[in-house]
Design a protein around this motif. Structure first.
Motif, PDB file in Angstrom:
ATOM      1  N   UNK A   1       0.927  -1.125  -0.444  1.00  0.00           N
ATOM      2  CA  UNK A   1      -0.377   0.291  -0.401  1.00  0.00           C
ATOM      3  C   UNK A   1       0.905   0.804  -0.418  1.00  0.00           C
ATOM      4  N   UNK A   2       1.792   1.491   0.712  1.00  0.00           N
ATOM      5  CA  UNK A   2       2.647   2.251   0.687  1.00  0.00           C
ATOM      6  C   UNK A   2       3.159   2.957  -0.386  1.00  0.00           C
TER       7      UNK A   2
ATOM      8  N   UNK B   1      -0.691   6.787  11.399  1.00  0.00           N
ATOM      9  CA  UNK B   1      -1.987   5.726  11.154  1.00  0.00           C
ATOM     10  C   UNK B   1      -1.789   4.580  12.722  1.00  0.00           C
ATOM     11  N   UNK B   2      -1.092   5.321  13.703  1.00  0.00           N
ATOM     12  CA  UNK B   2      -1.208   4.738  14.917  1.00  0.00           C
ATOM     13  C   UNK B   2      -2.652   5.125  15.052  1.00  0.00           C
TER      14      UNK B   2
ATOM     15  N   UNK C   1      -5.350   8.761   0.289  1.00  0.00           N
ATOM     16  CA  UNK C   1      -4.159   7.413  -0.648  1.00  0.00           C
ATOM     17  C   UNK C   1      -3.715   7.556  -1.350  1.00  0.00           C
ATOM     18  N   UNK C   2      -3.168   6.736  -1.695  1.00  0.00           N
ATOM     19  CA  UNK C   2      -3.342   7.062  -3.082  1.00  0.00           C
ATOM     20  C   UNK C   2      -3.665   7.079  -4.376  1.00  0.00           C
TER      21      UNK C   2
ATOM     22  N   UNK D   1      -4.034   3.685   4.974  1.00  0.00           N
ATOM     23  CA  UNK D   1      -2.443   3.495   4.866  1.00  0.00           C
ATOM     24  C   UNK D   1      -2.493   2.621   5.760  1.00  0.00           C
ATOM     25  N   UNK D   2      -2.637   2.070   6.919  1.00  0.00           N
ATOM     26  CA  UNK D   2      -2.407   1.539   8.300  1.00  0.00           C
ATOM     27  C   UNK D   2      -3.415   0.559   8.251  1.00  0.00           C
ATOM     28  N   UNK D   3      -4.345   0.806   7.949  1.00  0.00           N
ATOM     29  CA  UNK D   3      -5.695  -0.455   8.072  1.00  0.00           C
ATOM     30  C   UNK D   3      -5.845  -0.987   6.401  1.00  0.00           C
ATOM     31  N   UNK D   4      -4.862  -0.420   5.449  1.00  0.00           N
ATOM     32  CA  UNK D   4      -4.850  -0.979   4.539  1.00  0.00           C
ATOM     33  C   UNK D   4      -6.907  -1.157   3.449  1.00  0.00           C
TER      34      UNK D   4
END
Length: 483
Positions: free
Chosen positions: A138-139, A155-156, A294-295, A317-320
Motif C-alpha cells: 500500500x505504501x 496511522x497509529x 490514499x494513493x 494506509x495502516x488499515x489497508x
C-alpha cells in the motif's frame, strides 16, 4: 509468562500432538508460502516482515506458563507436553529479502523442517508476512503517485492494535515513506519521526496567532503550522504569514517551514494558500496535507494542480482500507519417506488453489540493457537457465502465448536466499535504510505499466517445463483415484 509459541491456532497444536503419538512428528517435509492475488488489484506485491519473522523463529519455545495453560485445556497429554518443553526450531528457511517485488504463485518462503515445526510456524508466520507485505505494498502505491514529495505515516491511532501500528509503520518505510509519527517505531527501528500539532494546541490559546507564535518559540526548526482550525484562508494562512514575517525579521525563519491542511477542498485551499504565501514573499513555504488520504486521492489532487508537497497518510494506509487482508497461504510441497523425497500437491475444484509440488525456487529474468524485469520462472530447486542461450517463455495455461528472449540479452537472478540452515541463522538482516534503498531499486525494475493504480499489466510468471511435467504427472495420478 506466555510466549509467542501460543500465537497459533488450536488445530496446529492438536495436529502436532496427533502426529507425535503416531510417530510422524519428526517426518521431514517442505512447505511453501505464497499468495494467489496481488492486493489492491495491483500489479505487484512488496515483500516485508522477514526481520520480524526471524525474531519469532529464533525465540520460539514453550514456557512453563504456556505448558500449564495447554494442560488446563484437557486436550493435551503429559507426554506430549514434556516433548514441547524441548521444542525449538531445527530446520531451514529460504526467503525473498524484504523490499523484493513479487507476484502471485511465486514461492516467497520455503520451509524445510519437521512436520510439527512446520505446523507450529504456519499461523504466526503467515500473520506477520501477510500484514507487513500488505502495508508495504500500500505504501509503495502511495509513493508511486507522490513522486519526490515527503510522505509521513500518521496511522497509529487508527491501527488495529499496537503490533499493527508499530510494524505497519516499519512496513510503510519499506514501501517508500520518509518517516512516521509513531514514537515506538522510531525508537525500535531507527526511523525518522515526524509531526506537527493538533487542533487542540491551537484551541488551547486565546487566539490562533498566539498559538502559532508560541509553537514557533518552542519549535523554530520544525515549523509546520496547522492552519485549518477556524478558517484556512481568512485566518489560518494570514496568521501563519504574520509569524513567518516576524521570524524573518528576527533572522530566525528556518529553511523548512509552512502549514498543514487537514480539512476542506485540499486542492483549492493549497493553491490559494500558495498564492498568498508567494505574494507575501514566502514562495517556498511548504504546504502539507492530511485527512483520509490514499494513493487514489493524492493522484486526483495532483491532477487538479494542488500545491501540496508533503502528505500525512494515516487510516487508509495502516488499515489497508480498500484491501484489508492479504491471502498468503502455506502449503506442503513434499515430504521425505526415509531418504526419498515425495512431492505433494493440494488438489481443488478451484484451479487456482491447486498447489505446485516439490522443492522450488524462483528465477528472475532481467533485460540486460535496461535492467527492467522481463519474467519470473518458478523452478524445481537446482534448475538453471543459461543466459548464453535463447530463452523461450511459454505458459502451460496459455501455450499459444510464447516469446523468445535472445541469448546474451538477459541476466538471471535466484530469488530465494538461505535464512536459517539446520536451525542456525545464516542471514544478517540489512539495516532498514538498506532495505528501503533496495526496495526503491526493486520498484525501478518494473516498467510503468505494472505500477498503474488501475488495470496494471500482469507480470509474466510461469512454471519451468520440469515443474509443469511433475505437476501434471501428480495431478493425473491423483485424478485416477476418483475415476
Amino acid at each position: 509468562m506466555y510466549t509467542n509459541a501460543l500465537l497459533t491456532d488450536l488445530y496446529q497444536l492438536t495436529m502436532m500432538q496427533g502426529l507425535y503419538f503416531e510417530g510422524k512428528h519428526n517426518q521431514a517435509c517442505v512447505f511453501d508460502r505464497y499468495y494467489r492475488h496481488n492486493p489492491f488489484n495491483g500489479g505487484y506485491t512488496v515483500v516485508a516482515g522477514l526481520e520480524h519473522l526471524i525474531d519469532y523463529v529464533k525465540n520460539i519455545h514453550f514456557s512453563d506458563d504456556d505448558l500449564a495453560y495447554l494442560k488446563s485445556t484437557g486436550i493435551f497429554e503429559d507426554t506430549f507436553l514434556d516433548y514441547l518443553k524441548r521444542f525449538h526450531f531445527t530446520g531451514s528457511i529460504y526467503a525473498m529479502p524484504e523490499g523484493t517485488v513479487a507476484f502471485p504463485q511465486e514461492v516467497l518462503l520455503r520451509v524445510e523442517t519437521t512436520k510439527d515445526e512446520s505446523l507450529l510456524l504456519e499461523t504466526c508466520m503467515s500473520m506477520i508476512m501477510n500484514h507487513e507485505s500488505l502495508i508495504a505494498t500500500k505504501a509503495r502505491r502511495v509513493r508511486c503517485v507522490a513522486g519526490d514529495d515527503t510522505l509521513m505515516e500518521f496511522g497509529l491511532r487508527r491501527a488495529q492494535g499496537a503490533s499493527a501500528g508499530v510494524y505497519g509503520a516499519r512496513s510503510a518505510m519499506i514501501g517508500g515513506f520518509n518517516g512516521t509519527s509513531n514514537m515506538l517505531s522510531g525508537a525500535k527501528f531507527g526511523m525518522p519521526v515526524m509531526g506537527t500539532m493538533a487542533h487542540s494546541w491551537v484551541m488551547s490559546f486565546p487566539t490562533e496567532l498566539e498559538a502559532f507564535r508560541t509553537y514557533a518559540k518552542h519549535y523554530p526548526n520544525s515549523l509546520i503550522l496547522l492552519a485549518d482550525t477556524y478558517n484556512t484562508l481568512k485566518q489560518g494562512v494570514p496568521d501563519a504569514i504574520t509569524v513567518f514575517r516576524e521570524m524573518k525579521e528576527a533572522g530566525t525563519l528556518p529553511s523548512f517551514y509552512g502549514i498543514r491542511l487537514d480539512s476542506g477542498d485540499l486542492a483549492y485551499l493549497s493553491k490559494e494558500a500558495h498564492k498568498m504565501f508567494a505574494a507575501a514573499g514566502f514562495p517556498d513555504a511548504v504546504i502539507a496535507a492530511s485527512n483520509d488520504l490514499d494513493e487514489n486521492l493524492i493522484a486526483e489532487l495532483k491532477l487538479q494542480g494542488c500545491a501540496i508537497s508533503s502528505w500525512g497518510v494515516g487510516t487508509n494506509l495502516i488499515t489497508a482500507k480498500d484491501s484489508p487482508s492479504m491471502g498468503g497461504v502455506f502449503k506442503m510441497a513434499g515430504q521425505y519417506e526415509g531418504d526419498k523425497f515425495i512431492p505433494k500437491i493440494k488438489m481443488s475444484d478451484n484451479a487456482e488453489k491447486i498447489s505446485n509440488p516439490g522443492r522450488k525456487n524462483v528465477l528472475r529474468i532481467y533485460d540486460k540493457t535496461t535492467g527492467k524485469m522481463k519474467a519470473d520462472i518458478i523452478i524445481l530447486e537446482g534448475e538453471t537457465i543459461d543466459p548464453s542461450k535463447d530463452l523461450r517463455l511459454s505458459s502451460d495455461k496459455t501455450p499459444w502465448r510464447s516469446r523468445i528472449i535472445p541469448a546474451g540479452s538477459f541476466t538471471v537472478r535466484t530469488m530465494l536466499q538461505p535464512v536459517f540452515v539446520k536451525g542456525e541463522l545464516v542471514y544478517t538482516p540489512p539495516t532498514l535504510k538498506d532495505i528501503m534503498a533496495y526496495a526503491d531499486q526493486e520498484i525501478d525494475t518494473l516498467w510503468p505499466e505494472y505500477k498503474r493504480l488501475v488495470n496494471p499489466e500482469t507480470m509474466w510468471v510461469q512454471r519451468s517445463t520440469r515443474l509443469s511435467e511433475l505437476r501434471h504427472q501428480i495431478l493425473t495420478e491423483e485424478a485416477a483415484h476418483f475415476q
